[in-house]
Design a protein around this motif. Structure first.
Motif, mmCIF file in Angstrom:
data_model
loop_
_atom_site.group_PDB
_atom_site.id
_atom_site.type_symbol
_atom_site.label_atom_id
_atom_site.label_comp_id
_atom_site.label_asym_id
_atom_site.label_seq_id
_atom_site.Cartn_x
_atom_site.Cartn_y
_atom_site.Cartn_z
ATOM 1 N N LYS A 90 -20.166 -130.349 -35.855
ATOM 2 C CA LYS A 90 -19.333 -130.213 -34.653
ATOM 3 C C LYS A 90 -17.943 -129.785 -35.075
ATOM 4 O O LYS A 90 -17.372 -130.344 -36.016
ATOM 5 C CB LYS A 90 -19.270 -131.533 -33.895
ATOM 6 C CG LYS A 90 -20.614 -131.976 -33.322
ATOM 7 C CD LYS A 90 -20.450 -133.220 -32.469
ATOM 8 C CE LYS A 90 -21.763 -133.599 -31.810
ATOM 9 N NZ LYS A 90 -21.612 -134.776 -30.913
ATOM 10 N N ALA A 91 -17.404 -128.786 -34.373
ATOM 11 C CA ALA A 91 -16.095 -128.258 -34.750
ATOM 12 C C ALA A 91 -15.220 -128.046 -33.527
ATOM 13 O O ALA A 91 -15.699 -127.608 -32.467
ATOM 14 C CB ALA A 91 -16.248 -126.941 -35.506
ATOM 15 N N SER A 92 -13.950 -128.389 -33.681
ATOM 16 C CA SER A 92 -12.940 -128.060 -32.678
ATOM 17 C C SER A 92 -12.180 -126.836 -33.157
ATOM 18 O O SER A 92 -11.889 -126.705 -34.359
ATOM 19 C CB SER A 92 -11.967 -129.231 -32.491
ATOM 20 O OG SER A 92 -12.655 -130.370 -32.017
ATOM 21 N N LEU A 93 -11.859 -125.930 -32.250
ATOM 22 C CA LEU A 93 -11.241 -124.661 -32.610
ATOM 23 C C LEU A 93 -9.844 -124.562 -32.025
ATOM 24 O O LEU A 93 -9.593 -124.988 -30.892
ATOM 25 C CB LEU A 93 -12.095 -123.492 -32.110
ATOM 26 C CG LEU A 93 -13.587 -123.536 -32.473
ATOM 27 C CD1 LEU A 93 -14.304 -122.363 -31.816
ATOM 28 C CD2 LEU A 93 -13.780 -123.497 -33.981
ATOM 29 N N SER A 94 -8.920 -124.006 -32.784
ATOM 30 C CA SER A 94 -7.562 -123.794 -32.284
ATOM 31 C C SER A 94 -7.462 -122.519 -31.465
ATOM 32 O O SER A 94 -6.516 -122.348 -30.687
ATOM 33 C CB SER A 94 -6.584 -123.742 -33.459
ATOM 34 O OG SER A 94 -6.945 -122.709 -34.358
ATOM 35 N N SER A 95 -8.440 -121.628 -31.617
ATOM 36 C CA SER A 95 -8.492 -120.396 -30.835
ATOM 37 C C SER A 95 -9.954 -119.993 -30.682
ATOM 38 O O SER A 95 -10.798 -120.402 -31.487
ATOM 39 C CB SER A 95 -7.684 -119.287 -31.512
ATOM 40 O OG SER A 95 -8.209 -119.010 -32.797
ATOM 41 N N ALA B 173 -11.302 -123.208 -37.063
ATOM 42 C CA ALA B 173 -11.805 -124.587 -37.054
ATOM 43 C C ALA B 173 -10.765 -125.516 -37.673
ATOM 44 O O ALA B 173 -10.269 -125.265 -38.769
ATOM 45 C CB ALA B 173 -13.115 -124.670 -37.815
ATOM 46 N N ASN B 174 -10.415 -126.585 -36.978
ATOM 47 C CA ASN B 174 -9.419 -127.509 -37.512
ATOM 48 C C ASN B 174 -9.886 -128.968 -37.500
ATOM 49 O O ASN B 174 -9.197 -129.847 -38.001
ATOM 50 C CB ASN B 174 -8.089 -127.390 -36.752
ATOM 51 C CG ASN B 174 -8.274 -127.555 -35.248
ATOM 52 O OD1 ASN B 174 -9.292 -128.085 -34.789
ATOM 53 N ND2 ASN B 174 -7.288 -127.098 -34.475
ATOM 54 N N ASN B 175 -11.032 -129.225 -36.934
ATOM 55 C CA ASN B 175 -11.562 -130.594 -36.914
ATOM 56 C C ASN B 175 -13.086 -130.507 -36.985
ATOM 57 O O ASN B 175 -13.745 -130.196 -36.002
ATOM 58 C CB ASN B 175 -11.111 -131.328 -35.656
ATOM 59 C CG ASN B 175 -11.516 -132.794 -35.687
ATOM 60 O OD1 ASN B 175 -11.903 -133.314 -36.731
ATOM 61 N ND2 ASN B 175 -11.432 -133.455 -34.542
ATOM 62 N N VAL B 176 -13.652 -130.782 -38.149
ATOM 63 C CA VAL B 176 -15.086 -130.618 -38.371
ATOM 64 C C VAL B 176 -15.714 -131.970 -38.693
ATOM 65 O O VAL B 176 -15.211 -132.713 -39.539
ATOM 66 C CB VAL B 176 -15.355 -129.630 -39.533
ATOM 67 C CG1 VAL B 176 -16.855 -129.491 -39.778
ATOM 68 C CG2 VAL B 176 -14.740 -128.270 -39.220
ATOM 69 N N SER B 177 -16.807 -132.292 -38.019
ATOM 70 C CA SER B 177 -17.536 -133.540 -38.278
ATOM 71 C C SER B 177 -19.029 -133.236 -38.366
ATOM 72 O O SER B 177 -19.490 -132.164 -37.946
ATOM 73 C CB SER B 177 -17.265 -134.568 -37.176
ATOM 74 O OG SER B 177 -17.672 -134.068 -35.911
ATOM 75 N N PHE B 178 -19.789 -134.208 -38.899
ATOM 76 C CA PHE B 178 -21.209 -133.996 -39.131
ATOM 77 C C PHE B 178 -22.033 -135.145 -38.556
ATOM 78 O O PHE B 178 -21.573 -136.277 -38.465
ATOM 79 C CB PHE B 178 -21.496 -133.891 -40.636
ATOM 80 C CG PHE B 178 -20.673 -132.854 -41.342
ATOM 81 C CD1 PHE B 178 -21.016 -131.515 -41.286
ATOM 82 C CD2 PHE B 178 -19.541 -133.225 -42.054
ATOM 83 C CE1 PHE B 178 -20.261 -130.568 -41.933
ATOM 84 C CE2 PHE B 178 -18.780 -132.286 -42.713
ATOM 85 C CZ PHE B 178 -19.135 -130.951 -42.642
ATOM 86 N N TYR C 176 -13.301 -123.662 -27.177
ATOM 87 C CA TYR C 176 -12.629 -124.392 -28.251
ATOM 88 C C TYR C 176 -13.507 -125.457 -28.892
ATOM 89 O O TYR C 176 -13.025 -126.246 -29.699
ATOM 90 C CB TYR C 176 -11.344 -125.040 -27.713
ATOM 91 C CG TYR C 176 -10.377 -124.009 -27.158
ATOM 92 C CD1 TYR C 176 -9.548 -123.286 -28.004
ATOM 93 C CD2 TYR C 176 -10.323 -123.752 -25.790
ATOM 94 C CE1 TYR C 176 -8.679 -122.333 -27.499
ATOM 95 C CE2 TYR C 176 -9.453 -122.798 -25.275
ATOM 96 C CZ TYR C 176 -8.636 -122.088 -26.139
ATOM 97 O OH TYR C 176 -7.780 -121.141 -25.654
ATOM 98 N N LYS C 177 -14.780 -125.462 -28.561
ATOM 99 C CA LYS C 177 -15.698 -126.415 -29.182
ATOM 100 C C LYS C 177 -17.049 -125.747 -29.414
ATOM 101 O O LYS C 177 -17.524 -124.994 -28.561
ATOM 102 C CB LYS C 177 -15.886 -127.661 -28.308
ATOM 103 C CG LYS C 177 -14.721 -128.635 -28.330
ATOM 104 C CD LYS C 177 -15.069 -129.909 -27.570
ATOM 105 C CE LYS C 177 -13.926 -130.893 -27.624
ATOM 106 N NZ LYS C 177 -14.251 -132.158 -26.902
#
Length: 424
Positions: free
Chosen positions: A363-368, A320-325, A289-290
């Motif tokens: 950087k990304a957080s994934l819901s699946s 992807a539901n939370n993306v940062s740089f 998930y990351k």
């Protein structure tokens, strides 16, 4: 044959419209713009709505659209529209909404001379010039910076955007060497496929249209099988005003320039050249998930030059539901943006200096759970002034019959990306 021709602004407003045959109802411009806006993705240059074929070209935020109900060659319509765009630009100096609105009487006069009952009649500035009576209204344009060539004896100016009919024009000529690159990299930064499409373009304000002698670099090889490390062309062609009798032996072109802007030579090179950028992607899956996606771009052109309009794009996984740089410290003139609607990341670089290396981390957080294949590819856009990849050079430009006068000669080199892609 063409039924209608209209020019729309970026908002869909009608700037110019001409109905040649009267076989279509009014309102086709609204049908075109509605279909264009509602299209899923980038619309093709040709599409049909209820039996009406729309063929369009977009230039400088303007839509040049032709309509027809007949089954005719699309290339014929494209050529007709491109010729019209070229002549309008020659007469107005600048192709923009403001210049068309202020010169609409002149533009209608040009259309009527070039297209008769939907058929192409005249195709160049030189052909229509004897029949045009209206004078253009000159539009103040943004600064157009040119560096003088090694044989120029003048200061920078913006004259390239003047109309060809301007009687106050200086005695000068502009030459552009334009190259567009198509490159495909693999995930390790190695080139899988590459090609280059270039042209030598001129715009002449010389008095009495004198004959020109244009010499290219001596190591230019027109038969690539015998290149042996020198510059070799895979394919090339010339404008009809070019005499090529001396080209094979001495790389000299004799040119009788027509009015307006024209392409002296088109050429193509496949592979065997130093690309200006290399792209190195690296993906690290921290868990299901990351993920961290690092991107490094290295410039390979001289450090005295720089690239502008640099935009790097790539897709993120659909989950992807939370993306940062993360950008390195002291990163100046760089911005990052994540577009949630189409899951696209854009990295914009205002000024990319030569012989440097820039990097960013996403950087990304994934819901699946997702895989690297969802990122698929990285695309890059850029423009580098006073630099050309092929190393084709203009050795000299001589102008016949000028006596004691010394016309200004301006030469610039521009390299742009056509399709610059790295597979992840």
């Amino acid at each position: 044959m063409l039924s209608q021709l209209f020019v729309l602004s970026a908002r869909g407003d009608i700037i110019i419209t001409r109905d040649f045959r009267g076989d279509l109802v009014k309102g086709t411009n609204e049908v075109f713009f509605r279909k264009f806006k509602l299209w899923d993705g980038e619309p093709p240059p040709i599409f049909s709505v209820e039996g009406v074929n729309f063929i369009y070209i977009k230039r400088n935020g303007l839509f040049f659209v032709g309509t027809t109900t007949e089954n005719i060659s699309p290339s014929y319509i494209f050529e007709m529209i491109l010729n019209l765009i070229r002549v309008i630009k020659d007469y107005c100096g600048v192709l923009s909404e403001e210049s068309l609105r202020k010169n609409f009487v002149l533009v209608y006069e040009l259309i009527d001379e070039m297209i008769d009952y939907g058929h192409s009649q005249s195709t160049s500035t030189e052909q229509v010039r004897p029949y045009i009576v209206n004078e253009p209204i000159v539009i103040d344009s943004s600064s157009f910076s040119l560096k003088p060539s090694f044989f120029a004896n003048s200061v920078p100016c913006t004259a390239v955007q003047r109309p060809v009919t301007n009687k106050k024009s200086k005695n000068e000529i502009f030459v552009d060497v334009l190259e567009k690159l198509t490159v495909l990299f693999n995930a390790n930064g190695y080139i899988m496929n590459s090609s280059l499409d270039g042209c030598i373009q001129m715009k002449s304000f010389l008095r009495n249209n004198p004959q020109l002698q244009l010499a290219l670099n001596d190591d230019l090889v027109i038969d690539k099988t015998n290149a042996y490390g020198n510059l070799g062309l895979d394919d090339f062609n010339f404008h009809e005003c070019v005499n090529t009798n001396e080209f094979k032996d001495s790389r000299i072109l004799i040119i009788s320039p027509p009015d307006g802007e024209f392409v002296v030579m088109n050429y193509r090179i496949k592979g065997d050249y130093q690309v200006p950028f290399r792209i190195f992607p690296y993906m690290e899956e921290l868990n299901q998930y990351k993920l961290d996606f690092s991107l490094k771009v290295k410039s390979l052109f001289p450090d005295k030059l720089h690239a502008t309009n640099v935009i790097i794009k790539f897709n993120m996984p659909r989950s992807a539901n939370n993306v940062s740089f993360e950008l390195p410290k002291k990163s100046v003139g760089q911005t990052t943006e994540y577009k949630e609607s189409d899951k696209t990341v854009e990295w914009k670089i205002e000024k990319f200096m030569g012989s440097t290396e820039l990097s960013m981390k996403t950087k990304a957080s994934l819901s699946s759970p997702a895989t690297a294949k969802e990122i698929n590819q990285i695309s890059m856009q850029f423009e580098i002034s006073m630099y050309n990849v092929s190393k084709l050079q203009i050795k000299y430009l001589r102008i016949a019959g000028q006596g004691n006068s010394n016309p200004y000669r301006w030469v610039r080199y521009i390299t742009q990306s056509s399709s610059y892609v790295c597979r992840v």
